[in-house]
Each structure stands twice: as structure tokens, then as C-alpha cells.
Design a protein around this motif. Structure first.
Motif, PDB file in Angstrom:
ATOM      1  N   LYS A 204       0.902  -1.067   0.169  1.00  0.00           N
ATOM      2  CA  LYS A 204       0.080   0.001  -0.185  1.00  0.00           C
ATOM      3  C   LYS A 204       0.958   1.293  -0.035  1.00  0.00           C
ATOM      4  CE  LYS A 204      -4.133   0.597   1.422  1.00  0.00           C
ATOM      5  NZ  LYS A 204      -5.428   0.752   2.104  1.00  0.00           N
ATOM      6  N   LYS A 223       0.355  15.377   6.479  1.00  0.00           N
ATOM      7  CA  LYS A 223      -0.556  14.379   6.845  1.00  0.00           C
ATOM      8  C   LYS A 223      -0.152  13.190   7.431  1.00  0.00           C
ATOM      9  CE  LYS A 223      -5.098  12.277   6.528  1.00  0.00           C
ATOM     10  NZ  LYS A 223      -6.113  12.082   5.686  1.00  0.00           N
ATOM     11  N   TYR A 224       0.453  12.420   6.350  1.00  0.00           N
ATOM     12  CA  TYR A 224       1.077  11.056   6.632  1.00  0.00           C
ATOM     13  C   TYR A 224       2.437  10.951   7.227  1.00  0.00           C
ATOM     14  CZ  TYR A 224      -3.403  10.024   4.303  1.00  0.00           C
ATOM     15  OH  TYR A 224      -4.569   9.920   3.767  1.00  0.00           O
ATOM     16  N   ASP A 353     -13.789  22.372   7.724  1.00  0.00           N
ATOM     17  CA  ASP A 353     -14.250  22.448   6.280  1.00  0.00           C
ATOM     18  C   ASP A 353     -15.334  22.986   6.084  1.00  0.00           C
ATOM     19  OD1 ASP A 353     -16.173  20.547   6.411  1.00  0.00           O
ATOM     20  OD2 ASP A 353     -15.019  18.971   6.299  1.00  0.00           O
ATOM     21  N   ARG A 355     -18.375  22.518   5.431  1.00  0.00           N
ATOM     22  CA  ARG A 355     -19.580  22.145   6.020  1.00  0.00           C
ATOM     23  C   ARG A 355     -19.721  22.614   7.727  1.00  0.00           C
ATOM     24  NH1 ARG A 355     -19.510  15.929   5.929  1.00  0.00           N
ATOM     25  NH2 ARG A 355     -17.264  16.526   6.282  1.00  0.00           N
TER      26      ARG A 355
ATOM     27  N   MET B   1     -12.947  16.277   4.619  1.00  0.00           N
ATOM     28  CA  MET B   1     -12.677  14.815   4.083  1.00  0.00           C
ATOM     29  C   MET B   1     -13.258  14.712   2.671  1.00  0.00           C
ATOM     30  SD  MET B   1     -14.355  12.029   6.684  1.00  0.00           S
ATOM     31  CE  MET B   1     -14.098  12.507   8.618  1.00  0.00           C
ATOM     32  N   GLN B   5     -12.578   9.373   1.639  1.00  0.00           N
ATOM     33  CA  GLN B   5     -12.712   9.313   3.048  1.00  0.00           C
ATOM     34  C   GLN B   5     -13.922   9.195   3.734  1.00  0.00           C
ATOM     35  OE1 GLN B   5     -10.167  12.577   3.990  1.00  0.00           O
ATOM     36  NE2 GLN B   5      -8.493  11.232   4.603  1.00  0.00           N
ATOM     37  N   GLU B  29      -6.001  -2.628   7.727  1.00  0.00           N
ATOM     38  CA  GLU B  29      -5.871  -2.373   6.426  1.00  0.00           C
ATOM     39  C   GLU B  29      -5.743  -0.925   5.935  1.00  0.00           C
ATOM     40  OE1 GLU B  29      -9.072  -3.889   4.297  1.00  0.00           O
ATOM     41  OE2 GLU B  29      -8.604  -5.930   5.000  1.00  0.00           O
ATOM     42  N   GLN B  30      -6.430  -0.306   6.753  1.00  0.00           N
ATOM     43  CA  GLN B  30      -6.511   1.190   6.340  1.00  0.00           C
ATOM     44  C   GLN B  30      -5.410   2.136   6.895  1.00  0.00           C
ATOM     45  OE1 GLN B  30      -9.028   2.184   4.155  1.00  0.00           O
ATOM     46  NE2 GLN B  30      -9.301   0.129   4.138  1.00  0.00           N
ATOM     47  N   HIS B  31      -4.885   3.303   6.266  1.00  0.00           N
ATOM     48  CA  HIS B  31      -3.644   4.033   6.943  1.00  0.00           C
ATOM     49  C   HIS B  31      -4.215   4.640   8.249  1.00  0.00           C
ATOM     50  CE1 HIS B  31      -0.801   6.718   7.070  1.00  0.00           C
ATOM     51  NE2 HIS B  31      -0.039   6.277   6.085  1.00  0.00           N
ATOM     52  N   ALA B  33      -3.554   7.421   9.450  1.00  0.00           N
ATOM     53  CA  ALA B  33      -4.017   8.888   9.398  1.00  0.00           C
ATOM     54  C   ALA B  33      -5.442   8.857   9.122  1.00  0.00           C
ATOM     55  CB  ALA B  33      -3.411   9.492   8.412  1.00  0.00           C
ATOM     56  N   ASP B  34      -5.990   7.895   8.045  1.00  0.00           N
ATOM     57  CA  ASP B  34      -7.325   8.108   7.835  1.00  0.00           C
ATOM     58  C   ASP B  34      -8.295   7.333   8.749  1.00  0.00           C
ATOM     59  OD1 ASP B  34      -7.065   9.008   5.080  1.00  0.00           O
ATOM     60  OD2 ASP B  34      -6.679   6.971   4.567  1.00  0.00           O
ATOM     61  N   GLU B  37      -8.503  10.254  11.295  1.00  0.00           N
ATOM     62  CA  GLU B  37      -9.713  11.411  10.911  1.00  0.00           C
ATOM     63  C   GLU B  37     -11.010  11.015  11.223  1.00  0.00           C
ATOM     64  OE1 GLU B  37      -9.721  13.692   6.856  1.00  0.00           O
ATOM     65  OE2 GLU B  37      -7.659  13.692   8.005  1.00  0.00           O
ATOM     66  N   GLU B  65      -2.551   9.668  15.716  1.00  0.00           N
ATOM     67  CA  GLU B  65      -2.779  10.260  14.365  1.00  0.00           C
ATOM     68  C   GLU B  65      -4.035  11.555  14.985  1.00  0.00           C
ATOM     69  OE1 GLU B  65      -1.849  10.667  11.621  1.00  0.00           O
ATOM     70  OE2 GLU B  65      -0.196   9.081  11.799  1.00  0.00           O
TER      71      GLU B  65
END
Lengths: 454, 454
Positions: A204, A223-224, A353, A355, B1, B5, B29-31, B33-34, B37, B65
Motif C-alpha cells: 500500500k 498529514k501522513y 471544512d 460544511r 474529508m 474518506q 488495512e486502512q492507513h 491517518a485515515d 480522521e 494520529e
């Protein structure tokens, strides 16, 4: 410059004047970033002597530290053969940035003196828009194949390891250069020698597209928490790498651009801080004058508002009201500027953001109401103390108590609105919003005066 | 986002509701940083479930994060034993930042559950001022001895290699932990296995002192394009390392603080963007109200100037002049704000220093004169068109032509002056300078009106 750096510069000047061998040694000892700073203070002739005192590799390091305009000066004054030798030692992204400052003829002459492979990479980089990933990436990176073992990968690295220091990740590509994985040097080192790269690498991989805006790239790296990010083309072929030091430069550049836009200056791409003191007046005036003229017309609108109300107000009362025009307009502008800055920065760092608009405007209404009431009481007291008129004190107090929350809501709403329209919120410049609040504050002020005093 | 995301968050919510095993797999599995969030959008209870679905190592990555306040919430809701396990896996600098948010009792409880060595490091980090090098450094770094061979150093790295990914440099220390050299992982890899570290390492090492301000640290790392910088104490013993990702955070933090200060908002350290929408009104008003009140008093001075001139001006003329008060004051403020932003940013990026004061003020005088003359002609034309009075047109035209260069020089001079006084130039806030130009512009405007019209 610090005291220590000034002493270093004095020493450099002394060696330049009397001791060429000492100069050579000194240039090898000092940090290239310091030498770069000193060179900015010297004349073209002095710089020529200094570059003649360095080997190509060292010269490349020092050259990379100069302002881009100075780099171009130095290189275009140099014999193309020597220039080619030095540029061969520089990262390709820096060479491309430098050559972009020169004429096409000079570019061609120097590129023809460089090594063929380097020159081809640079030619390709020159094709990209400087504000995109392609414009800031370098082509100096290391790739290995997934079938290699850790040991083979390390040996490959020893063989081809480019001069660039900034190697942190090793990229894994397939036969057609498509990116299939990534590993850090550390992953490679701590793996058993016979393990396959395929088993060490992570599959990934965060990437950016070659045509993506540099600001988005900077946000992703930040961010990462990455040290570098690979750049791919539409077929997911690896075409470059962006390292974190270039990201820092982007972040600083964007912070400067935002600060200038917020202050109604259109950033000059080549010289955002206007520190080229020899620039023509026209080049200096151009980033500012269109805004000043546009805002001038808008300011006249607030004058028209005043004029409109004047007809119905007796001269004595008008004289009293006039005293507080700047206070009313100025303080509303101050309140709006505070809200604007908070919202623009929160949008820039991603903390809010678009929203969140209702939450933000509701916050500003409450904060504005609290601040408005307190400032209203203070101003009413001041006005009563100055002129001894209770009705006047009421007018200015109530007007400011209304103007502050209105200004705060406008200062908060505006950047969110124009972000939604796809415009950079920093363009909702402070001067623009203060000029708009000049108009609204005059409406409120004279409106309330008409209600209370007439 | 982003859209992607938001879809990820929806999937997380679905798994949370109906599929705990699927949730576990998804979180791996996911990062991180995500995931971080997404967690910001969930309730405390949902977060608890998610952290119960992750191993300590993964939980540490995700925790790192989150916003610092959310981290503190999560950890203080957790069983101290589990909290200790997770924090053992985090870089010590992040643990210290997190624990600083908790009460001393909670800190003690959690530290007693951590591994003794980690806990000792964290306790030491907690002693440092958060705005200094000590406050942002980590104690996760690798040291080797100068006597080792490259091969031994690599083996040592395999043995002790900490979990942290951000290893780029290997530091060489003597018997009493004094820093004697540095090498990059790349230097180590490309060296023949039996070469001594002493011969590979560079002995000129840029360092920062543990008590140095974080902004200076960020400038050094950015200037010298470093991936990390070692932190030393007064005896030059290595006590920590600051990595470039922390430097990026500092740069963003400082850019926000500068933008807010320039807009007369005192940054709230815990919540600079005021995005904690549940904060009390008082906490939201506090960073802004003192400035608004101070500026209110200063605004009244410009009113006093107007009042002073009123006595000698006949009512009809005064009515005409009143129409252009906001234009005069507002446009001078706009011109000053432009100059201020240029100078503040150029000082921040080091492009100019305070010794350039004459060059900068001279530039602003010339730019201001050019812009002033053009705006003067435009405004005189507008005034003549509106009121048909040539003397009035002359007054407003001449006044703005003088006010713009004066305002520009003030906007440029002020930040340089206060930098010399040792104050952060961003505090020469926009609202302050526009309020001052309100006063000066009224002096010029009514002064010229008195000369020409009476």
C-alpha cells in the motif's frame, strides 16, 4: 545573519583577498548553507573566484543553497563546459529549476555539456508546471525489483547509489516501471539477507500524480508524516520522488502567498517578498495597485451611504456623529479581520471544512455579541465623557454593539463561501472585508442615529 | 474529508454496528491517518470499541494520529494497564505530549504501568517547556560507538532497532554519551563492511540545545534541509532527536500564530483555530477582546483629530468632507496592510533582516508615491463626478496621494522596529497599523482641506 555567520563572511573575504589555497580549504570545511548565505553578499567577480576554487561536486552543493536568481547569474557567467560538470552533480529537480531561469539558448548550450542521461531527465522535468508535483519532484531515486533478495538490493544500492543524501525509501517497480511497493532503508537493513524484497516491501503506497498541485502534495506529506512521496504518471509508472525538504519549501511559499493575498497583495511568483530591491517600480506596484483601485471604488460606496443619510440630519447632530465615523468603521473592520484570520487558517490547516459553516457563524455571532456589548458600553462611556450627550452615547454604543457581531459573521462567512466557489480563501483579503464592513457599519451607524436622534 | 474518506467512514460505521471480526481486519488495512480522521467523528463509546479491536502496536499508531485532546480522552477512559501497553509502543515525544493533557494523578497511574525505561524517558520529556527543542524531541533514536565496524553497527541496528519508522541518521557517541559524529543509514549501507564507523561518520554535526526555542529549531532544519537534528544538553551529551515531521508541525503552528497575531487575535495555545465549538464564550472572547478594547481607544484618537479641525470648517464644507472620511481612512489602511504583510513575511522567511530598514522604507516610499498618484487621480475624478467641486476633488486627490506612501512607510517600518526591540513582528498587527493610519490619514485629510478650502 548571526554574529558567527558575519565573522565567517569576514574570514571568507580575507581569504579571497590574500590566500587562494586557504580559501579552497575553507570552502571545504564550512557548511554549504552558510557559504550560500555569504555568497549572496558578494559581487559577481568574487563569486567567480570562489566557484573556481571548488571541485564540481562541492560547487554543486554550494550552488544549491543560493537564491534561484543568483544561481542563474553564476551559471550563465560560467563557461558552459564547467557549468555542465557542476550541474551533473546536482539533483535533477534543482537543475531544472535553475535552467528555467535562463534563455532557451543558454539552456540548450548547457544541457549539451551535461551527461546524456542527466540531461534527458532535466529536459523532462522542464516540461512540468512548476506548481505541480512534476515541478518539484526529483528523478534521483533508487528502484529495485521485487524478485531481488535483501542482500541483492543492498548490493544494488552500493553499486548505483546516487550522490543524493536524501535517500530514505527504496521503491520497488515491475518490468515496465510501475510502482508495486516501497520499503524504508531501515526495513531493508533489519531484514535477513536472503528474504525477498517482495516479502519486505509494503504494497500500500501513498502516491501523488505528476500533475497534482504542489499544495495538495505538501498536505499529504504533512498529514501522513512521510519523508518522501513517489510521483506516478497516469499508468502508475514511477516518474519521480518528492522529498520532505521540498515540501517544507512549498509550505513556506504557500504561507507567504496566503499572508500576502489576505493583505491584498497578489504574490509575485518570482519574488514574493519583493526583496529584489533593484526591481522596477512597475514590477513592485503591479501586485498591489489593482487591489488598491478596486477597493477605492468600494470605499466610495461607504461614502455614498453617509451622503444618503446626511440630507435628513441637522448640521449640529451631523458634526457630532462625524467624530465617531472612523471609530465605527475601523472597529468593525478589526472585529471582521479577527474572524477572517481564524477561519482562513482553520481552513488552511484542515481543522474545519466548509460544511462547518453554521457552527462557525454561530460561534462568531456569540463571540461578537459578547465583545460588542462590552465595547458598546466602553464606547458609550467615552462618547458621553467627550461630548456630554446621552442620546449620542446611546447611538454609538448600540451601533458598535451591532456592528461587531455583524462584522464577525461576515469575516467568518466570506472565506467559507469563496472556498465553496473553488477560490483560495486567502483571497478573501483583510482589506476587502474591512472595506465591506466600512459600508455596512455606516448603514448601521447612521440608520440607528436616524432612529434615535430624529 | 474527501469523498473516498467519507465512504471509508461509512464502512467503518457499518462494521462497528454489525461485524466485529470484519472491523478488526479493516482497522489493520486502512492507513492510520485515515482512521484517525474517522475517529474524530465518532462518540467516546464507539472509539472504545475500536480501540478494543486493535493490538497495542496498531492502537499506538492510530492514537498518534488523533488530535491531542481526543488522545487524552481515549487514554483517560481506558484501563491504565491497557493504556500503558499502548503507550509503550508510541514514540516517547508523543507520549509526553499526551500525558501533559492529563491530571498528575492520571499521569502517575499510567506511567507506573509502562515499561520502566520508557516511563523514565517520558518523565524527563515532561520536564521540558513544550515550545523548546526538549518539548518536541523524541528519545527514540539509535546510537553506535565510533570503534564499531559498519557491519557491527548494522548488526547492532538489527538488534535494538526501535519500532519507530523515522530512522534516517545513526548517531555516534562516546563513552559518556557525548555526540561525536553522525552518519546516514545510506552512508552505513554503502560502506565496506569492515570499515570503522569513525571513518564513515561526519564529525561536523549541526545540533540544537535542549532549551532552544522550537521556531529556531524549525528554521535550522529547514535551512540546512535536514531529515532530523540531534538535541544536546550543556555538556554536549545527546539527549534527543527532532525529526522533520515534527518540524512541519511547528512551521504550521507558527504560521497560524503569525496569521492570528497579525489580525489582532492572541493565539490560544490549546486551540489556535478556535475549532473546539463547545468552548465557553469567555475562552473564545479572551483572545480577541483585549485587542478590540485597546484599538477602540486608539480609534477615538482619530475622532479627536476630526473634532479638532471641525471647529474651523463651515458646516457645508464639513458635510462634503465627511463623505470621504471612510475612503481616506480605509484606503490608507489598505495600503499599510499590504506593506506590513510583505515585510512581516520577508522577516519570517529570513529574506530580509532589520538592517535592510532603509532599503525597505525607500522601496515603500517609491511604490507608495506611484500608487498614491494614480489613486489620487482616480479619487479626484470620482469626487468631481459626484459633487462637481474642483476644490473638493483637489483636496481628496492630494490627501490620498500623500496618505498612501505615508501609510506604506509606516506599515513597513513598524514590524522592523519592533523586531529590533525583540518583539515578534507579527504582533505589529494589521488592525493596529490600520488604526494608526486612521489617525494619520485624518490629520493629512483635514490639514490639507484647511489649507485649500479655507
Amino acid at each position: 545573519m548571526t554574529q558567527q555567520q558575519r565573522e565567517g563572511l569576514a574570514e571568507l573575504r580575507r581569504l579571497l583577498a590574500e590566500d587562494f589555497e586557504g580559501l579552497k580549504a575553507y570552502l571545504n570545511e564550512q557548511h554549504e548553507a552558510d557559504i550560500g548565505e555569504w555568497l549572496e553578499e558578494l559581487t559577481d567577480e568574487e563569486r567567480e573566484v570562489i566557484f573556481s576554487a571548488m571541485e564540481a561536486e562541492r560547487a554543486a552543493e554550494v550552488l544549491g543553497e543560493l537564491e534561484i536568481e543568483t544561481q542563474a547569474d553564476v551559471i550563465s557567467d560560467m563557461d558552459p563546459e564547467k557549468a555542465g560538470e557542476i550541474l551533473d552533480e546536482m539533483p535533477t529537480d534543482e537543475v531544472a529549476d535553475l535552467l528555467a531561469e535562463l534563455t532557451p539558448e543558454e539552456q540548450g548550450e548547457i544541457l549539451s555539456e551535461m551527461e546524456a542521461e542527466e540531461a534527458a531527465d532535466v529536459r523532462e522535468l522542464l516540461e512540468h508546471d512548476p506548481d505541480t508535483a512534476g515541478g518539484i519532484m526529483t528523478t534521483d531515486y533508487i528502484t529495485v525489483q521485487a524478485e531481488m533478495t535483501a542482500q541483492e538490493a543492498i548490493e544494488h544500492l552500493r553499486d548505483v547509489g546516487p550522490d543524493a543524501e536524501a535517500i530514505y525509501y527504496v521503491y520497488v517497480v515491475d518490468a515496465v516501471e510501475r510502482l508495486v511497493g516501497v520499503m524504508s532503508l531501515r526495513d531493508l537493513i533489519v531484514s535477513p539477507p536472503y528474504r525477498a524484497v517482495r516479502e519486505i516491501m509494503r504494497t500500500k503506497v501513498l502516491t501523488v500524480r505528476v500533475d497534482q498541485d504542489q499544495e495538495e502534495v505538501a498536505k499529504t506529506v504533512s498529514k501522513y508524516d512521510l519523508m518522501a512521496i513517489p510521483v506516478v504518471d497516469q499508468e502508475r509508472r514511477l516518474v519521480g520522488v518528492i522529498t520532505v525538504d521540498d515540501v517544507i519549501d512549498v509550505l513556506e511559499e504557500e504561507a507567504t502567498e496566503d499572508a500576502l493575498r489576505m493583505s491584498a497583495v497578489t504574490p509575485d511568483e518570482e519574488d514574493p517578498g519583493a526583496t529584489d530591491f533593484k526591481a522596477s517600480i512597475w514590477r513592485l506596484v503591479k501586485p498591489r495597485l489593482p487591489w488598491l483601485i478596486a477597493l477605492l471604488f468600494l470605499e466610495v460606496v461607504s461614502g455614498k451611504v453617509v451622503e444618503h443619510f446626511q440630507a435628513n440630519i441637522p448640521p449640529g447632530t451631523l458634526t457630532l456623529l462625524t467624530i465617531f465615523i472612523t471609530t465605527m468603521a475601523g472597529e468593525s473592520g478589526n472585529a471582521a479581520t479577527q474572524a477572517l484570520a481564524l477561519v482562513v487558517r482553520s481552513l488552511a490547516t484542515g481543522e474545519i471544512d466548509t460544511r462547518d459553516v453554521l457552527k462557525v457563524v454561530w460561534r462568531e455571532l456569540r463571540v461578537g455579541a459578547a465583545a460588542g456589548i462590552i465595547c458598546g458600553v466602553v464606547l458609550a462611556g467615552l462618547a458621553f465623557f467627550m461630548k456630554g450627550s446621552l442620546p449620542l452615547a446611546m447611538v454609538v454604543g448600540i451601533a458598535i454593539a451591532i456592528n461587531i457581531p455583524v462584522a464577525k459573521m461576515m469575516g467568518a462567512f466570506f472565506p467559507i463561501l469563496i472556498t465553496r466557489l473553488g477560490i483560495d480563501p486567502a483571497v478573501a483579503s483583510g482589506p476587502f472585508i474591512t472595506t465591506v464592513t466600512d459600508v455596512t457599519s455606516m448603514l448601521t451607524y447612521f440608520g440607528i442615529a436616524t432612529l434615535i436622534l430624529l
